[in-house]
Design an enzyme around this catalytic site. Structure first.
Site, PDB file in Angstrom:
ATOM      1  CE  LYS A  37      69.771  30.977  12.264  1.00 26.63           C
ATOM      2  NZ  LYS A  37      68.597  30.243  12.852  1.00 26.63           N
TER       3      LYS A  37
ATOM      4  N   GLY B 159      69.842  26.838  11.826  1.00 24.08           N
ATOM      5  CA  GLY B 159      71.117  27.123  12.477  1.00 24.08           C
ATOM      6  C   GLY B 159      72.314  26.480  11.806  1.00 24.08           C
TER       7      GLY B 159
ATOM      8  CD  GLU C 166      72.475  35.895  27.255  1.00 20.04           C
ATOM      9  OE1 GLU C 166      72.721  34.964  28.069  1.00 20.04           O
ATOM     10  OE2 GLU C 166      71.351  36.183  26.867  1.00 20.04           O
TER      11      GLU C 166
ATOM     12  CB  CYS D 150      69.272  32.412  29.391  1.00 20.08           C
ATOM     13  SG  CYS D 150      69.059  34.138  28.950  1.00 20.08           S
TER      14      CYS D 150
ATOM     15  CD  GLU E 208      69.789  27.167  29.924  1.00 14.56           C
ATOM     16  OE1 GLU E 208      70.362  26.836  28.874  1.00 14.56           O
ATOM     17  OE2 GLU E 208      69.616  28.352  30.261  1.00 14.56           O
TER      18      GLU E 208
HETATM   19  P1  NAP Z   1      70.405  26.814  19.828  1.00 16.37           P
HETATM   20  O1  NAP Z   1      70.400  25.681  18.891  1.00 16.37           O
HETATM   21  O2  NAP Z   1      71.657  27.208  20.499  1.00 16.37           O
HETATM   22  O3  NAP Z   1      69.825  28.064  18.992  1.00 16.37           O
HETATM   23  C1  NAP Z   1      70.212  29.422  19.083  1.00 16.37           C
HETATM   24  C2  NAP Z   1      70.416  29.994  17.682  1.00 16.37           C
HETATM   25  O4  NAP Z   1      71.571  29.400  17.093  1.00 16.37           O
HETATM   26  C3  NAP Z   1      69.276  29.711  16.709  1.00 16.37           C
HETATM   27  O5  NAP Z   1      69.143  30.779  15.812  1.00 16.37           O
HETATM   28  C4  NAP Z   1      69.786  28.475  16.010  1.00 16.37           C
HETATM   29  O6  NAP Z   1      69.148  28.199  14.796  1.00 16.37           O
HETATM   30  C5  NAP Z   1      71.239  28.820  15.846  1.00 16.37           C
HETATM   31  N1  NAP Z   1      72.110  27.670  15.595  1.00 16.37           N
HETATM   32  C6  NAP Z   1      71.900  26.372  15.883  1.00 16.37           C
HETATM   33  N2  NAP Z   1      72.954  25.624  15.470  1.00 16.37           N
HETATM   34  C7  NAP Z   1      73.847  26.467  14.909  1.00 16.37           C
HETATM   35  C8  NAP Z   1      75.125  26.305  14.304  1.00 16.37           C
HETATM   36  N3  NAP Z   1      75.694  25.110  14.193  1.00 16.37           N
HETATM   37  N4  NAP Z   1      75.759  27.393  13.849  1.00 16.37           N
HETATM   38  C9  NAP Z   1      75.198  28.620  13.950  1.00 16.37           C
HETATM   39  N5  NAP Z   1      73.999  28.832  14.514  1.00 16.37           N
HETATM   40  C10 NAP Z   1      73.321  27.780  14.986  1.00 16.37           C
HETATM   41  O7  NAP Z   1      69.310  26.613  20.911  1.00 16.37           O
HETATM   42  P2  NAP Z   1      67.998  25.703  20.755  1.00 16.37           P
HETATM   43  O8  NAP Z   1      68.273  24.434  20.037  1.00 16.37           O
HETATM   44  O9  NAP Z   1      66.944  26.528  20.161  1.00 16.37           O
HETATM   45  O10 NAP Z   1      67.679  25.411  22.294  1.00 16.37           O
HETATM   46  C11 NAP Z   1      68.412  24.399  22.972  1.00 16.37           C
HETATM   47  C12 NAP Z   1      68.752  24.816  24.378  1.00 16.37           C
HETATM   48  O11 NAP Z   1      69.516  26.023  24.365  1.00 16.37           O
HETATM   49  C13 NAP Z   1      67.589  25.151  25.283  1.00 16.37           C
HETATM   50  O12 NAP Z   1      67.016  24.032  25.858  1.00 16.37           O
HETATM   51  C14 NAP Z   1      68.239  26.045  26.298  1.00 16.37           C
HETATM   52  O13 NAP Z   1      68.856  25.293  27.280  1.00 16.37           O
HETATM   53  C15 NAP Z   1      69.278  26.774  25.513  1.00 16.37           C
HETATM   54  N6  NAP Z   1      68.838  28.133  25.121  1.00 16.37           N
HETATM   55  C16 NAP Z   1      69.351  29.187  25.765  1.00 16.37           C
HETATM   56  C17 NAP Z   1      68.952  30.458  25.427  1.00 16.37           C
HETATM   57  C18 NAP Z   1      69.494  31.666  26.111  1.00 16.37           C
HETATM   58  O14 NAP Z   1      68.874  32.719  26.046  1.00 16.37           O
HETATM   59  N7  NAP Z   1      70.642  31.605  26.735  1.00 16.37           N
HETATM   60  C19 NAP Z   1      68.008  30.660  24.426  1.00 16.37           C
HETATM   61  C20 NAP Z   1      67.501  29.549  23.754  1.00 16.37           C
HETATM   62  C21 NAP Z   1      67.943  28.295  24.107  1.00 16.37           C
HETATM   63  P3  NAP Z   1      67.844  27.237  14.837  1.00 16.37           P
HETATM   64  O15 NAP Z   1      66.768  28.060  15.411  1.00 16.37           O
HETATM   65  O16 NAP Z   1      67.600  26.858  13.432  1.00 16.37           O
HETATM   66  O17 NAP Z   1      68.184  26.054  15.701  1.00 16.37           O
END
Ligand code: NAP
Ligand code: MG
Length: 463
Positions: free
Chosen positions: A170, A203, A245, A279, A371
């Site tokens: 996903k 997500g 991660e 990250c 972050e």
């Molecule tokens: P996120 O919501 O954690 O998204 C990561 C993945 O998880 C996406 O595929 C997302 O889908 C999915 N997801 C979201 N909610 C979920 C749930 N309840 N159950 C299962 N999967 C779920 O991250 P984001 O909203 O895109 O970014 C927010 C913050 O996360 C950023 O500002 C940053 O600080 C951090 N981040 C960290 C990394 C890293 O590499 N460590 C990468 C990206 C973001 P959707 O795309 O539909 O939301």
């Protein structure tokens, strides 16, 4: 942009269960570039069933044959390198040179590394009167973020396939087109039907259904700590394997013996790359009080080269742009000194944020703890090495870091850092070195043999 209107399940593009779609937006010009289906629990269930059905035969496929197929995936990605780079530019906003390099070249190299590891890894070991077999964990649910759209996928799927696992992916809702290209490459490579499956979607809907599916044996997640915590809780409740991660707030520690100019310039480049959406970015620069003013001057000079819309792309979406601008406002409010950039958007169109450098940042400030995930660097002052160490280790994260100084002193300092990776005096990224976090930066490791081990479990036979 080319879009598939179905899900890649069981070796073919199948109609989605629902007619809902997700609009994919180019963050550089805010235009819709395509639509992909919004997956539901029904699509996830179909994909998990396909992965389960394919598992016994794939697990029993000799490692050398799995290796050859991963090599074919590598070649199929390489054959699509131009399309992949153009797609990453379109849906993430990465400037073309970055899209061609880190976003396309790196994952192709990592796919190649797993073709080799699958062929050479000892899946069997003799321990005294036992033979220990490394067997695949089973069906993997992979959930990936948008920041490195192809790399994040390859860093999970390639080792999973090398181990003999089957996968349901996903990908992030913001970057599904790169994921569809990956599925095309897997198909073209001739990977058996059901070994890799793709469900695009949101997500909290498709991602959550995948994490909760009772026939998924291992959930591998990359993204925010907030969502990672929930995924970990779901996996814990079901006693299934989990790899997380998560975020980072890494320190770039400049010791007095360092080449200050180089340390500052590389440190700024590290954060500005990918618009700060990395990250492992070294978002806190730690400088000795005697060199502080000079470092701030050099940082302001270095950041001027990063022109939004040229060398620096936009952030991925409007929400991230707002979030990062909010952090910059917070930094000003809490008393940090802006030496470059600021909260105002530098361009009228596109989700751009000004490359920003803060001086006089203290360790307790929000911008030194959370972050930010944007092009923002905080420069902190330390009095001596113990002080520097306390500041470096003084966050909930521990993903990466850098130390600059006399080699021995730099290594000694790095060994005391609570973090999973440290670059010494600008040491190069190594795609075979384990990548992953201490503390709240995660659980588990990706890349190389350590990344492969995540997808294996052991069985001991005694003789
Ligand atoms: P996120 O919501 O954690 O998204 C990561 C993945 O998880 C996406 O595929 C997302 O889908 C999915 N997801 C979201 N909610 C979920 C749930 N309840 N159950 C299962 N999967 C779920 O991250 P984001 O909203 O895109 O970014 C927010 C913050 O996360 C950023 O500002 C940053 O600080 C951090 N981040 C960290 C990394 C890293 O590499 N460590 C990468 C990206 C973001 P959707 O795309 O539909 O939301
Ligand atoms: Mg999200």
């Amino acid at each position: 942009m080319k879009c598939h209107d179905g899900m890649y399940i069981g070796g073919e593009w199948r109609p989605a269960a629902s007619s809902d779609t997700i609009a994919v937006i180019n963050p550089a010009d805010e235009q819709v570039i395509g639509h992909v289906p919004a997956g539901t629990a029904e699509d996830i269930d179909a994909a998990v069933r396909a992965a389960r059905a394919a598992f016994p035969a794939w697990a029993a496929t000799p490692p050398a044959e799995r290796a050859a197929l991963i090599g074919a995936v590598r070649d199929a990605l390489a054959a699509r390198a131009g399309d992949i780079a153009a797609t990453v530019t379109a849906e993430l906003g990465a400037p073309p040179p970055l899209a061609a390099g880190v976003h396309t070249g790196l994952p192709i190299a990592i796919a190649g590394s797993y073709a080799e590891l699958a062929a050479t890894h000892p899946f069997e070991e003799k321990v005294g009167n036992s033979v220990v077999h490394a067997e695949p964990v089973g069906v993997v649910g992979a959930i990936t973020p948008w920041n490195y759209p192809l790399h994040q996928i390859v860093a999970k799927v390639a080792p999973a396939l090398a181990a003999g696992c089957t996968v349901v992916l996903k990908p992030a809702e913001d970057t599904p087109l790169t994921a569809q290209l990956f599925a095309e490459a897997v198909h073209a490579a001739g990977v058996p039907a059901g070994v890799f499956n793709l469900v695009t979607g949101l997500g909290p809907v498709a991602g959550q259904a995948l994490a909760e599916h009772e026939d998924v044996d291992l959930v591998s997640f990359t993204g925010s700590t907030a969502v990672g915590r929930r995924i970990g809780a779901i996996a814990g409740g079901a006693v299934k394997r989990v790899a997380l991660e998560l975020g980072g707030k890494s320190a770039n520690v400049i010791l007095p013996g360092a080449d200050l100019g180089k340390a500052v310039a590389v440190g700024i480049a590290n954060v500005m790359s990918n618009s700060g959406q990395t990250c492992s970015a070294w978002t806190r620069m730690l400088v000795h009080t005697d060199q502080y003013d000079e470092a701030v001057r050099l940082a302001a000079e270095a950041v001027a080269k990063y022109v939004p819309g040229e060398r620096v792309g936009p952030l991925v979406n409007a929400r991230q742009q707002q979030r990062v601008r909010g952090y910059i406002e917070k930094g000003v409010e809490e008393g940090a000194r802006l030496v470059a950039g600021g909260p105002e958007a530098p361009l009228e169109t596109g989700y751009y944020v000004s490359p920003t450098v803060f001086a006089d940042v203290t360790p307790q400030m929000t911008i030194a703890q959370e972050e930010i995930f944007g092009p923002v660097v905080s420069i902190l002052r330390y009095e001596d090495e113990e002080d520097a160490l306390a500041i470096a280790n003084g966050t909930v994260y521990g993903l990466s870091g850098a130390v600059w100084g006399e080699p021995e002193a730099a290594v000694a300092f790095a060994r005391r850092m609570d973090t999973g990776q440290v670059d010494i005096n600008g040491g190069r990224f190594n795609p075979l070195a384990p990548f992953g976090g201490y503390k709240q930066s995660g659980v588990g490791r990706e890349l190389g043999a350590h990344g492969l081990a995540e997808y294996l479990q052991t069985k001991s036979l005694q003789f």
